[in-house]
Write an enzyme that holds these catalytic residues in place. Structure first.
Site, PDB file in Angstrom:
ATOM      1  N   GLU A 183     -35.508 -21.995  18.472  1.00 56.91           N
ATOM      2  CA  GLU A 183     -35.650 -23.089  17.505  1.00 56.91           C
ATOM      3  C   GLU A 183     -35.666 -24.393  18.271  1.00 56.91           C
ATOM      4  O   GLU A 183     -35.118 -24.496  19.376  1.00 56.91           O
ATOM      5  CB  GLU A 183     -34.518 -23.082  16.463  1.00 56.91           C
ATOM      6  CG  GLU A 183     -33.134 -23.442  16.987  1.00 56.91           C
ATOM      7  CD  GLU A 183     -32.823 -24.925  17.072  1.00 56.91           C
ATOM      8  OE1 GLU A 183     -33.211 -25.671  16.166  1.00 56.91           O
ATOM      9  OE2 GLU A 183     -32.188 -25.343  18.065  1.00 56.91           O
TER      10      GLU A 183
ATOM     11  N   PHE B 183     -22.656 -41.959  18.864  1.00 55.63           N
ATOM     12  CA  PHE B 183     -24.039 -42.069  18.377  1.00 55.63           C
ATOM     13  C   PHE B 183     -24.057 -42.657  16.955  1.00 55.63           C
ATOM     14  O   PHE B 183     -24.829 -43.576  16.653  1.00 55.63           O
ATOM     15  CB  PHE B 183     -24.673 -40.680  18.419  1.00 55.63           C
ATOM     16  CG  PHE B 183     -26.021 -40.587  17.766  1.00 55.63           C
ATOM     17  CD1 PHE B 183     -27.113 -41.274  18.286  1.00 55.63           C
ATOM     18  CD2 PHE B 183     -26.207 -39.798  16.638  1.00 55.63           C
ATOM     19  CE1 PHE B 183     -28.362 -41.176  17.676  1.00 55.63           C
ATOM     20  CE2 PHE B 183     -27.444 -39.693  16.029  1.00 55.63           C
ATOM     21  CZ  PHE B 183     -28.532 -40.393  16.551  1.00 55.63           C
TER      22      PHE B 183
ATOM     23  N   ARG C 187     -31.915 -22.366  11.616  1.00 58.12           N
ATOM     24  CA  ARG C 187     -33.306 -22.583  12.047  1.00 58.12           C
ATOM     25  C   ARG C 187     -33.825 -21.450  12.929  1.00 58.12           C
ATOM     26  O   ARG C 187     -35.000 -21.424  13.271  1.00 58.12           O
ATOM     27  CB  ARG C 187     -33.422 -23.928  12.802  1.00 58.12           C
ATOM     28  CG  ARG C 187     -33.166 -25.138  11.920  1.00 58.12           C
ATOM     29  CD  ARG C 187     -33.499 -26.430  12.627  1.00 58.12           C
ATOM     30  NE  ARG C 187     -32.676 -26.687  13.774  1.00 58.12           N
ATOM     31  CZ  ARG C 187     -31.517 -27.356  13.767  1.00 58.12           C
ATOM     32  NH1 ARG C 187     -31.038 -27.830  12.638  1.00 58.12           N
ATOM     33  NH2 ARG C 187     -30.843 -27.547  14.874  1.00 58.12           N
TER      34      ARG C 187
ATOM     35  N   HIS D  97     -17.893 -33.054  22.338  1.00 61.67           N
ATOM     36  CA  HIS D  97     -19.127 -33.243  21.553  1.00 61.67           C
ATOM     37  C   HIS D  97     -18.865 -34.166  20.364  1.00 61.67           C
ATOM     38  O   HIS D  97     -19.717 -34.968  20.001  1.00 61.67           O
ATOM     39  CB  HIS D  97     -19.733 -31.915  21.088  1.00 61.67           C
ATOM     40  CG  HIS D  97     -21.089 -32.094  20.417  1.00 61.67           C
ATOM     41  ND1 HIS D  97     -21.253 -32.123  19.056  1.00 61.67           N
ATOM     42  CD2 HIS D  97     -22.334 -32.316  20.938  1.00 61.67           C
ATOM     43  CE1 HIS D  97     -22.529 -32.319  18.757  1.00 61.67           C
ATOM     44  NE2 HIS D  97     -23.213 -32.443  19.887  1.00 61.67           N
TER      45      HIS D  97
ATOM     46  N   HIS E 119     -33.488 -31.036  20.789  1.00 59.96           N
ATOM     47  CA  HIS E 119     -32.905 -29.904  21.502  1.00 59.96           C
ATOM     48  C   HIS E 119     -33.694 -28.643  21.194  1.00 59.96           C
ATOM     49  O   HIS E 119     -34.468 -28.597  20.228  1.00 59.96           O
ATOM     50  CB  HIS E 119     -31.389 -29.780  21.249  1.00 59.96           C
ATOM     51  CG  HIS E 119     -30.985 -29.189  19.954  1.00 59.96           C
ATOM     52  ND1 HIS E 119     -29.869 -29.571  19.266  1.00 59.96           N
ATOM     53  CD2 HIS E 119     -31.547 -28.210  19.213  1.00 59.96           C
ATOM     54  CE1 HIS E 119     -29.763 -28.861  18.182  1.00 59.96           C
ATOM     55  NE2 HIS E 119     -30.761 -28.034  18.121  1.00 59.96           N
TER      56      HIS E 119
ATOM     57  N   SER F  51     -30.762 -29.914  25.602  1.00 56.97           N
ATOM     58  CA  SER F  51     -30.528 -30.979  24.630  1.00 56.97           C
ATOM     59  C   SER F  51     -30.843 -32.304  25.306  1.00 56.97           C
ATOM     60  O   SER F  51     -30.166 -32.713  26.249  1.00 56.97           O
ATOM     61  CB  SER F  51     -29.067 -30.919  24.183  1.00 56.97           C
ATOM     62  OG  SER F  51     -28.769 -32.000  23.350  1.00 56.97           O
TER      63      SER F  51
HETATM   64  C1  HEM Z   1     -26.642 -38.281  23.196  1.00 61.94           C
HETATM   65  C2  HEM Z   1     -26.411 -36.972  23.141  1.00 61.94           C
HETATM   66  C3  HEM Z   1     -26.126 -36.196  21.874  1.00 61.94           C
HETATM   67  C4  HEM Z   1     -26.037 -36.626  20.567  1.00 61.94           C
HETATM   68  C5  HEM Z   1     -26.206 -38.048  20.025  1.00 61.94           C
HETATM   69  C6  HEM Z   1     -25.772 -35.467  19.745  1.00 61.94           C
HETATM   70  C7  HEM Z   1     -25.642 -35.484  18.372  1.00 61.94           C
HETATM   71  C8  HEM Z   1     -25.761 -34.374  17.576  1.00 61.94           C
HETATM   72  C9  HEM Z   1     -26.062 -34.388  16.163  1.00 61.94           C
HETATM   73  C10 HEM Z   1     -26.303 -35.663  15.340  1.00 61.94           C
HETATM   74  C11 HEM Z   1     -26.120 -33.096  15.751  1.00 61.94           C
HETATM   75  C12 HEM Z   1     -26.451 -32.605  14.338  1.00 61.94           C
HETATM   76  C13 HEM Z   1     -27.964 -32.335  14.341  1.00 61.94           C
HETATM   77  C14 HEM Z   1     -28.496 -31.793  13.037  1.00 61.94           C
HETATM   78  O1  HEM Z   1     -28.423 -30.573  12.782  1.00 61.94           O
HETATM   79  O2  HEM Z   1     -29.012 -32.595  12.267  1.00 61.94           O
HETATM   80  C15 HEM Z   1     -25.864 -32.269  16.890  1.00 61.94           C
HETATM   81  C16 HEM Z   1     -25.869 -30.895  16.879  1.00 61.94           C
HETATM   82  C17 HEM Z   1     -25.664 -30.114  17.976  1.00 61.94           C
HETATM   83  N1  HEM Z   1     -25.441 -30.528  19.268  1.00 61.94           N
HETATM   84 FE1  HEM Z   1     -25.379 -32.444  19.902  1.00 61.94          FE
HETATM   85  N2  HEM Z   1     -25.661 -34.360  20.556  1.00 61.94           N
HETATM   86  C18 HEM Z   1     -25.895 -34.753  21.841  1.00 61.94           C
HETATM   87  C19 HEM Z   1     -25.889 -33.951  22.965  1.00 61.94           C
HETATM   88  C20 HEM Z   1     -25.669 -32.596  22.946  1.00 61.94           C
HETATM   89  C21 HEM Z   1     -25.649 -31.758  24.123  1.00 61.94           C
HETATM   90  C22 HEM Z   1     -25.918 -32.265  25.531  1.00 61.94           C
HETATM   91  C23 HEM Z   1     -25.416 -30.482  23.698  1.00 61.94           C
HETATM   92  C24 HEM Z   1     -25.287 -29.200  24.487  1.00 61.94           C
HETATM   93  C25 HEM Z   1     -25.542 -29.092  25.774  1.00 61.94           C
HETATM   94  C26 HEM Z   1     -25.312 -30.517  22.248  1.00 61.94           C
HETATM   95  C27 HEM Z   1     -25.109 -29.417  21.427  1.00 61.94           C
HETATM   96  C28 HEM Z   1     -25.309 -29.426  20.059  1.00 61.94           C
HETATM   97  C29 HEM Z   1     -25.426 -28.232  19.241  1.00 61.94           C
HETATM   98  C30 HEM Z   1     -25.320 -26.777  19.728  1.00 61.94           C
HETATM   99  C31 HEM Z   1     -25.663 -28.655  17.947  1.00 61.94           C
HETATM  100  C32 HEM Z   1     -25.940 -27.796  16.715  1.00 61.94           C
HETATM  101  C33 HEM Z   1     -24.743 -27.544  15.891  1.00 61.94           C
HETATM  102  C34 HEM Z   1     -25.071 -26.760  14.636  1.00 61.94           C
HETATM  103  O3  HEM Z   1     -26.141 -26.937  14.018  1.00 61.94           O
HETATM  104  O4  HEM Z   1     -24.241 -25.937  14.233  1.00 61.94           O
HETATM  105  N3  HEM Z   1     -25.461 -31.817  21.841  1.00 61.94           N
HETATM  106  N4  HEM Z   1     -25.626 -33.063  17.989  1.00 61.94           N
END
Ligand code: HEM
Length: 239
Positions: A32, A194, A67, A187, A211, A106
């Site tokens: 996805e 953000f 997704r 996280h 991502h 990501s």
């Molecule tokens: C500036 C960097 C980052 C921001 C602002 C951020 C922000 C977010 C946001 C807003 C979501 C919800 C997205 C949605 O479904 O609408 C999310 C989900 C997620 N993020 Fe981050 N993230 C960042 C970096 C990362 C990194 C580097 C990783 C892993 C290496 C990561 C792992 C995840 C995962 C696995 C989810 C999905 C969670 C789920 O749907 O159950 N994120 N993130």
């Protein structure tokens, strides 16, 4: 010399350079991708001729799992990773990914940001992103189910850094990845910084985020490390 001959040559086993490849071949039902704007295609999504409009499966924890088409009929439960033996210099180590090993890339693109948005991104979001990436790369990250993590900066054709980066990490299971995203302070701090940035700029952001997540069946992920140091990729799991 063909790439294969170069890779197989015993010369790769000598000298001060380590070589590695980590190859993931997920089926489409186990892949996805999500991007924050329709012109933000990166990575595998750049192969697509078109993208859908906005989707319902986002902005809640668990959206990423929803997704993945395979998640409709499969819990995508992980298993224990195979522990490689301690590598020695001058050795090739080949590891087969275990069933349902998970991979995330990501990415962040701040090329188009200006003024307050750029200041907030570089001053408040990026530092906590870096902390989160350092956590996953540490031994505590292994405890959270992260098998390997790299925080990478994209370079231009002259090897100069550009305003794009991404985290690339392998996980014992999708559930471990989800638990880190939803519950771990690192996280949540990224997420919070953000959201704070979005409130402060009060207009649609120019920061692009994307991502892509894959959950791989046994046989669909292969890892090979040649003459590498003991912390490279999955080698850090060696017993
Ligand atoms: C500036 C960097 C980052 C921001 C602002 C951020 C922000 C977010 C946001 C807003 C979501 C919800 C997205 C949605 O479904 O609408 C999310 C989900 C997620 N993020 Fe981050 N993230 C960042 C970096 C990362 C990194 C580097 C990783 C892993 C290496 C990561 C792992 C995840 C995962 C696995 C989810 C999905 C969670 C789920 O749907 O159950 N994120 N993130």
């Amino acid at each position: 010399m063909s790439p294969q001959a170069f890779w197989q040559s015993d010369e790769r086993l000598n000298g001060h350079t380590g070589w590695f490849r980590e190859v993931a071949c997920p089926g489409v039902d186990r892949f996805e991708t999500l991007m924050s704007s329709p012109d933000g295609q990166e990575a595998v999504a750049r192969l697509a001729e078109a993208v859908s409009g906005e989707i319902l499966e986002h902005a809640y924890w668990g959206g990423m799992r929803d997704r993945l088409p395979a998640s409709q009929t499969d819990a995508l439960a992980g298993s224990h990773p195979l522990r490689p033996t301690q590598p020695r210099p001058g050795e090739r180590v080949i590891i087969e990914g275990h069933h349902n090993i998970a991979l995330i890339r990501s990415g962040q693109n701040w090329e188009h940001t200006v003024g307050a948005e750029r200041e907030r991104y570089l001053g408040e979001v990026e530092p906590v992103l870096r902390e989160g990436m350092a956590f996953l790369a540490s031994s505590d990250g292994v405890g959270a189910g992260c098998l390997s993590n790299r925080y990478l900066r994209v370079l231009d054709d002259n090897f100069a850094p550009i305003a794009r980066s991404y985290g690339l990490s392998w996980w014992q299971s999708l559930a471990h990845m989800e638990a880190w995203a939803e519950k771990h302070p690192t996280h949540l701090k990224i997420f919070g910084a953000f959201m704070g940035m979005l409130q402060a700029i009060a207009s649609p952001p120019s920061l692009r985020l994307y991502h892509e997540v894959s959950v791989l069946q046994a046989g669909d992920a292969q890892f090979e490390y040649i003459n590498c140091h003991a912390s490279t990729g999955l080698l850090r799991l060696a017993t």
